[in-house]
Write a protein that holds these residues in place. Structure first.
Motif, PDB file in Angstrom:
ATOM      1  N   MET A   1       0.992  -0.988   0.286  1.00 23.52           N
ATOM      2  CA  MET A   1       0.150  -0.164   0.256  1.00 23.52           C
ATOM      3  C   MET A   1       0.769   1.298   0.048  1.00 23.52           C
ATOM      4  SD  MET A   1      -2.916  -1.381   2.875  1.00 23.52           S
ATOM      5  CE  MET A   1      -3.991  -2.523   3.036  1.00 23.52           C
ATOM      6  N   GLN A   2       2.433   1.378   1.042  1.00 18.81           N
ATOM      7  CA  GLN A   2       2.382   2.645   1.176  1.00 18.81           C
ATOM      8  C   GLN A   2       3.429   2.418  -0.067  1.00 18.81           C
ATOM      9  OE1 GLN A   2       3.964   2.907   5.511  1.00 18.81           O
ATOM     10  NE2 GLN A   2       2.264   3.739   5.627  1.00 18.81           N
ATOM     11  N   GLU A   3       4.140   1.628  -0.832  1.00 20.37           N
ATOM     12  CA  GLU A   3       5.700   2.120  -1.049  1.00 20.37           C
ATOM     13  C   GLU A   3       5.440   1.769  -3.002  1.00 20.37           C
ATOM     14  OE1 GLU A   3       8.911  -0.795   0.049  1.00 20.37           O
ATOM     15  OE2 GLU A   3       8.602   0.238   1.862  1.00 20.37           O
ATOM     16  N   VAL A   4       4.053   0.944  -2.883  1.00 18.64           N
ATOM     17  CA  VAL A   4       3.662   0.840  -4.503  1.00 18.64           C
ATOM     18  C   VAL A   4       2.977   1.543  -4.983  1.00 18.64           C
ATOM     19  CG1 VAL A   4       2.886  -0.855  -6.083  1.00 18.64           C
ATOM     20  CG2 VAL A   4       4.784  -2.522  -3.984  1.00 18.64           C
ATOM     21  N   LEU A   5       1.754   1.726  -4.387  1.00 16.07           N
ATOM     22  CA  LEU A   5       0.002   2.323  -4.098  1.00 16.07           C
ATOM     23  C   LEU A   5       0.524   3.835  -3.665  1.00 16.07           C
ATOM     24  CD1 LEU A   5      -2.080   0.055  -3.528  1.00 16.07           C
ATOM     25  CD2 LEU A   5      -1.354   0.074  -5.852  1.00 16.07           C
ATOM     26  N   ASN A   6       1.647   3.881  -3.365  1.00 20.50           N
ATOM     27  CA  ASN A   6       1.953   5.429  -2.428  1.00 20.50           C
ATOM     28  C   ASN A   6       0.695   5.419  -1.603  1.00 20.50           C
ATOM     29  OD1 ASN A   6       4.868   5.102  -3.702  1.00 20.50           O
ATOM     30  ND2 ASN A   6       3.505   5.996  -5.888  1.00 20.50           N
ATOM     31  N   LEU A   7       0.622   5.171  -0.798  1.00 26.16           N
ATOM     32  CA  LEU A   7      -1.147   5.860   0.584  1.00 26.16           C
ATOM     33  C   LEU A   7      -0.278   6.362   1.421  1.00 26.16           C
ATOM     34  CD1 LEU A   7      -3.463   2.623   0.504  1.00 26.16           C
ATOM     35  CD2 LEU A   7      -3.616   4.845  -1.196  1.00 26.16           C
ATOM     36  N   ASN A   8      -0.643   7.025   2.034  1.00 24.55           N
ATOM     37  CA  ASN A   8      -0.411   7.915   3.178  1.00 24.55           C
ATOM     38  C   ASN A   8      -0.658   6.998   3.919  1.00 24.55           C
ATOM     39  OD1 ASN A   8      -2.534   9.201   4.590  1.00 24.55           O
ATOM     40  ND2 ASN A   8      -2.835   9.911   2.597  1.00 24.55           N
ATOM     41  N   PRO A   9       0.216   7.326   5.234  1.00 27.28           N
ATOM     42  CA  PRO A   9      -0.328   6.610   6.333  1.00 27.28           C
ATOM     43  C   PRO A   9      -1.158   6.488   6.954  1.00 27.28           C
ATOM     44  CG  PRO A   9       1.931   8.391   6.850  1.00 27.28           C
ATOM     45  CD  PRO A   9       1.673   8.036   5.951  1.00 27.28           C
ATOM     46  N   MET A  10      -2.464   7.560   7.163  1.00 31.47           N
ATOM     47  CA  MET A  10      -3.926   7.600   7.686  1.00 31.47           C
ATOM     48  C   MET A  10      -4.385   7.023   6.438  1.00 31.47           C
ATOM     49  SD  MET A  10      -4.028   8.760  10.253  1.00 31.47           S
ATOM     50  CE  MET A  10      -5.601   9.222  10.811  1.00 31.47           C
ATOM     51  N   LEU A  11      -4.248   7.090   5.456  1.00 31.67           N
ATOM     52  CA  LEU A  11      -5.036   6.208   4.020  1.00 31.67           C
ATOM     53  C   LEU A  11      -5.170   5.026   4.583  1.00 31.67           C
ATOM     54  CD1 LEU A  11      -7.499   6.298   2.199  1.00 31.67           C
ATOM     55  CD2 LEU A  11      -5.519   6.383   0.257  1.00 31.67           C
ATOM     56  N   THR A  12      -3.149   4.394   4.752  1.00 29.66           N
ATOM     57  CA  THR A  12      -3.339   2.595   5.196  1.00 29.66           C
ATOM     58  C   THR A  12      -3.629   2.240   6.523  1.00 29.66           C
ATOM     59  OG1 THR A  12      -1.082   2.847   3.741  1.00 29.66           O
ATOM     60  CG2 THR A  12      -1.761   1.590   5.126  1.00 29.66           C
ATOM     61  N   VAL A  13      -4.199   3.224   7.196  1.00 29.36           N
ATOM     62  CA  VAL A  13      -5.035   2.686   8.784  1.00 29.36           C
ATOM     63  C   VAL A  13      -6.248   2.361   8.447  1.00 29.36           C
ATOM     64  CG1 VAL A  13      -5.379   3.663  10.382  1.00 29.36           C
ATOM     65  CG2 VAL A  13      -3.685   3.351   9.918  1.00 29.36           C
ATOM     66  N   ALA A  14      -6.794   3.556   7.599  1.00 32.67           N
ATOM     67  CA  ALA A  14      -8.126   3.543   6.390  1.00 32.67           C
ATOM     68  C   ALA A  14      -8.810   2.444   6.000  1.00 32.67           C
ATOM     69  CB  ALA A  14      -8.189   5.325   6.252  1.00 32.67           C
ATOM     70  N   TRP A  15      -7.690   1.949   5.296  1.00 33.96           N
ATOM     71  CA  TRP A  15      -7.600   0.871   4.540  1.00 33.96           C
ATOM     72  C   TRP A  15      -8.410  -0.553   5.519  1.00 33.96           C
ATOM     73  CZ3 TRP A  15      -6.053   0.068  -1.054  1.00 33.96           C
ATOM     74  CH2 TRP A  15      -6.102   1.123  -1.774  1.00 33.96           C
ATOM     75  N   TYR A  16      -7.295  -0.276   6.166  1.00 30.86           N
ATOM     76  CA  TYR A  16      -7.491  -1.779   7.415  1.00 30.86           C
ATOM     77  C   TYR A  16      -8.690  -1.495   8.656  1.00 30.86           C
ATOM     78  CZ  TYR A  16      -2.932  -3.379   6.364  1.00 30.86           C
ATOM     79  OH  TYR A  16      -1.981  -4.424   6.062  1.00 30.86           O
ATOM     80  N   VAL A  17      -9.423  -0.299   8.757  1.00 33.87           N
ATOM     81  CA  VAL A  17     -11.049  -0.974   9.123  1.00 33.87           C
ATOM     82  C   VAL A  17     -11.079  -1.661   9.448  1.00 33.87           C
ATOM     83  CG1 VAL A  17     -12.581   0.937   9.823  1.00 33.87           C
ATOM     84  CG2 VAL A  17     -10.597   1.982   9.414  1.00 33.87           C
ATOM     85  N   PRO A  18     -12.071  -1.922   7.970  1.00 36.08           N
ATOM     86  CA  PRO A  18     -13.092  -3.004   8.253  1.00 36.08           C
ATOM     87  C   PRO A  18     -12.301  -4.769   8.394  1.00 36.08           C
ATOM     88  CG  PRO A  18     -12.585  -1.806   5.688  1.00 36.08           C
ATOM     89  CD  PRO A  18     -11.546  -1.824   6.758  1.00 36.08           C
ATOM     90  N   MET A  19     -10.805  -4.482   8.443  1.00 36.00           N
ATOM     91  CA  MET A  19     -10.521  -5.814   9.433  1.00 36.00           C
ATOM     92  C   MET A  19     -10.328  -5.426  11.174  1.00 36.00           C
ATOM     93  SD  MET A  19      -6.523  -6.921   8.787  1.00 36.00           S
ATOM     94  CE  MET A  19      -5.985  -8.433   9.280  1.00 36.00           C
ATOM     95  N   ALA A  20     -10.373  -4.478  11.811  1.00 39.27           N
ATOM     96  CA  ALA A  20     -10.401  -4.080  13.149  1.00 39.27           C
ATOM     97  C   ALA A  20     -11.947  -5.158  13.522  1.00 39.27           C
ATOM     98  CB  ALA A  20     -10.399  -3.046  13.081  1.00 39.27           C
TER      99      ALA A  20
END
Length: 237
Positions: A54-73
């Motif tokens: 997510m961060q190194e290939v898709l270049n997401l910022n840290p907060m957006l990365t966290v948001a993508w994981y919300v469904p998992m939580a």
């Protein structure tokens, strides 16, 4: 070498081993633990390399990365809360089947995702499958371990339930790092995708082990391990 030495000491030297070998005489215990090693190991691969992807290939910022994981939580909280109800209604073999298939799906989605992949089509279902796989098998493992061991070994059952995930994650992450490092020449994106192919292989292996060598009944009110042993001794007498 250290692991081999520990097995030798535990099995043939220690008078009171931390992990008595008679635990592995419980029906289906050995293949079940082996399947758990492959299953839990996929969690470490997914969490690390999905984040890096997510961060190194898709270049997401840290907060957006966290948001993508919300469904998992959210999914993890729901499954952990409702797990007891599920185990009483669905046979464990079905839950193990769902676990293996969920791992295969979540790894395939990351491994095959195109460069401009849509979040809702590719990554959202992958995150959902990742949490379904781990939380379902965690509930099955806790019930199986606690009900298969007598009262005097309930602490051991809890220790196994906690140690196996940690050991599996550490072990499989080591292999994943070998894969990613060894294929670094293929480019960063492809090397990370190779980690997901390894995850798929682990999930498929666990699925074969569970379906072929483990038979666990659905959770139900039943005699404890101690009571079953007492009844067996009475029948023999």
């Amino acid at each position: 070498m250290s692991l081999g030495a520990a097995v030798y000491v535990e099995g043939w030297v220690a008078e009171q081993p931390l992990l008595p070998f008679d635990v592995f005489r419980i029906p289906y215990m050995r293949p079940f633990i082996l399947g758990l090693l492959f299953t839990y190991g996929t969690l470490g691969i997914f969490l690390l390399y999905a984040t890096l992807y997510m961060q190194e290939v898709l270049n997401l910022n840290p907060m957006l990365t966290v948001a993508w994981y919300v469904p998992m939580a959210i999914g993890g909280c729901l499954l952990a809360t409702l797990g007891g109800l599920i185990l009483h209604r669905i046979p464990a073999i079905v839950l193990m089947l769902i676990t293996g298939l969920a791992i295969i799906i979540d790894s395939l989605l990351f491994a095959l995702a195109p460069p401009n992949a849509n979040y809702w089509a590719w990554f959202f279902p992958s995150v959902i499958c990742a949490t379904v796989s781990v939380d379902l098998i965690f509930n099955v493992a806790n019930i199986f371990l606690s009900t298969s061991m007598p009262a005097r070994q309930q602490g051991l059952a809890g220790a196994l339930a906690n140690v196996i995930p940690q050991f599996a994650i550490a072990l499989m992450l080591g292999f994943a790092d070998i894969v990613v490092t060894g294929t670094a020449g293929q480019g960063q994106r492809q090397s990370y995708r190779n980690a997901f192919w390894l995850e798929l292989a682990c999930g498929a292996t666990a699925l074969v082990i569970f379906m072929g060598f483990v038979r666990i009944e659905r959770a139900k009110s039943d005699y404890t391990a101690d009571e079953k042993e007492e009844r067996r001794q009475e029948e023999i007498a």
